[in-house]
Structure formats: C-alpha cells, structure tokens
Design an enzyme around this catalytic site. Structure first.
Site, mmCIF file in Angstrom:
data_model
loop_
_atom_site.group_PDB
_atom_site.id
_atom_site.type_symbol
_atom_site.label_atom_id
_atom_site.label_comp_id
_atom_site.label_asym_id
_atom_site.label_seq_id
_atom_site.Cartn_x
_atom_site.Cartn_y
_atom_site.Cartn_z
ATOM 1 N N HIS A 90 0.860 -1.192 0.000
ATOM 2 C CA HIS A 90 0.000 0.000 0.000
ATOM 3 C C HIS A 90 0.889 1.232 0.000
ATOM 4 O O HIS A 90 2.036 1.180 0.457
ATOM 5 C CB HIS A 90 -0.937 0.001 1.209
ATOM 6 C CG HIS A 90 -0.237 -0.216 2.508
ATOM 7 N ND1 HIS A 90 0.123 -1.472 2.953
ATOM 8 C CD2 HIS A 90 0.204 0.650 3.437
ATOM 9 C CE1 HIS A 90 0.743 -1.363 4.108
ATOM 10 N NE2 HIS A 90 0.817 -0.077 4.425
ATOM 11 N N HIS B 288 0.954 5.248 1.186
ATOM 12 C CA HIS B 288 0.318 6.299 1.990
ATOM 13 C C HIS B 288 0.366 7.620 1.225
ATOM 14 O O HIS B 288 1.416 7.989 0.697
ATOM 15 C CB HIS B 288 1.093 6.520 3.297
ATOM 16 C CG HIS B 288 1.174 5.330 4.198
ATOM 17 N ND1 HIS B 288 0.397 5.185 5.311
ATOM 18 C CD2 HIS B 288 1.973 4.221 4.160
ATOM 19 C CE1 HIS B 288 0.700 4.049 5.937
ATOM 20 N NE2 HIS B 288 1.658 3.446 5.258
#
Ligand code: 5GP
Ligand code: ZN
Length: 138
Positions: free
Chosen positions: A101, A103
């Site tokens: 992922h 941010h």
C-alpha cells in the site's frame, strides 16, 4: 492474486466496508483508520503483493500518477498545503500490513517537518465525511 487471510485483500475487493474515496479496476483508495493527518489515504492495489519487491510493475507504474491526483484533491478539497507519499517495505521500515500500500498524507501549515507520527483515532462517520470532501474533487 488474492490471500484469504489478508485484511487489505478483503477491503480492496469490497468484502469489508471502508471509507473509499476512489476505485478503479486496479485499486481502491481508502482513508487510514489511524490517520497521521486529516485525509490520510491508502492506495491499495486489488491484487495481493506483499511489498514493492513482489509487485507487478505495470500496476505500480499507475500509482504515482494516482497519488498526484489524490494530493491535488486533498489540496483543493481539504485545504492541505502539501502532501507526502510514503510506502513502507518490511518491519524495520515500519510496514505493519503485508499487502502493498502507498500512503498519501496531506500536510497543513504548522505541521511537523518530517513524517513521524503517533496514530490518531477517527470515528467512521467522520471518515465518511472527509472521504466525501476529497471524492468530490476527483
Ligand atoms: P504500514 O505501517 O504497513 O505502512 O501501514 C498500515 C496502515 O494501515 C496504518 O497506517 C494503519 O493505521 C492502517 N490500517 C491498518 N488496518 C486498517 C484497517 O482495517 N482499515 C484502515 N482504513 N486502515 C488500516
Ligand atoms: Zn492482500
């Protein structure tokens, strides 16, 4: 492509609800439950990659343009003056969820100069409201 024990696989593919601000065939973008700042978002690829070393380059090539689009929406939608793009690989780098992922962290005047934070708490209803404000700008 998918790991049944992975929470981000479940969120990315819509099995668990989330404050979603963007979705397409490759990604879901959600608001982080422990945000570093208001509007802190996570770009989740829909396929399961443990980290950047494990990732499909074709999908990864699409992430920075998406991060830029989200940052622009955070500036116009939330009044951020800048934003950080952060991606952790491995425990020593701060990775806690082993589904890749990225941010995207909006920054506001007077905030800290570096990306070090103590996670906050946010009510789901407030996340939804914030999601709406960003989503409208996309
Ligand atoms: P990492 O430290 O692995 O780079 O980041 C994981 C992030 O995911 C953390 O910032 C944490 O607050 C967030 N997070 C963990 N579980 C959930 C969840 O179930 N929902 C949401 N929206 N965020 C989560
Ligand atoms: Zn996963």
């Amino acid at each position: 492509m998918r790991d049944d024990n992975c929470i981000f696989c479940k969120i990315a593919n819509g099995d668990i609800p989330s404050a979603t601000i963007y979705e397409d065939k490759d990604f879901r973008v959600i608001l982080d439950l422990g945000p570093a700042s208001k509007g802190h978002a996570l770009i989740l690829p829909k396929p399961h990659f443990k980290d950047l070393c494990d990732a499909d380059p074709e999908i990864m090539a699409k992430i920075m343009p998406l991060a830029g689009k989200l940052g622009k929406a955070m500036k116009t939608g939330l009044g951020a003056s800048g934003f950080n793009v952060v991606q952790n690989n491995g425990a020593s780098a701060g990775q806690t969820v082993y589904h890749l992922h990225v941010h995207v962290i909006p920054r506001y005047e007077g905030g800290p100069k570096i990306v070090v934070w103590t996670p906050g708490k946010e009510e789901v209803a407030e996340l939804e409201k914030t999601a709406e404000r960003i989503k409208k700008q996309l």
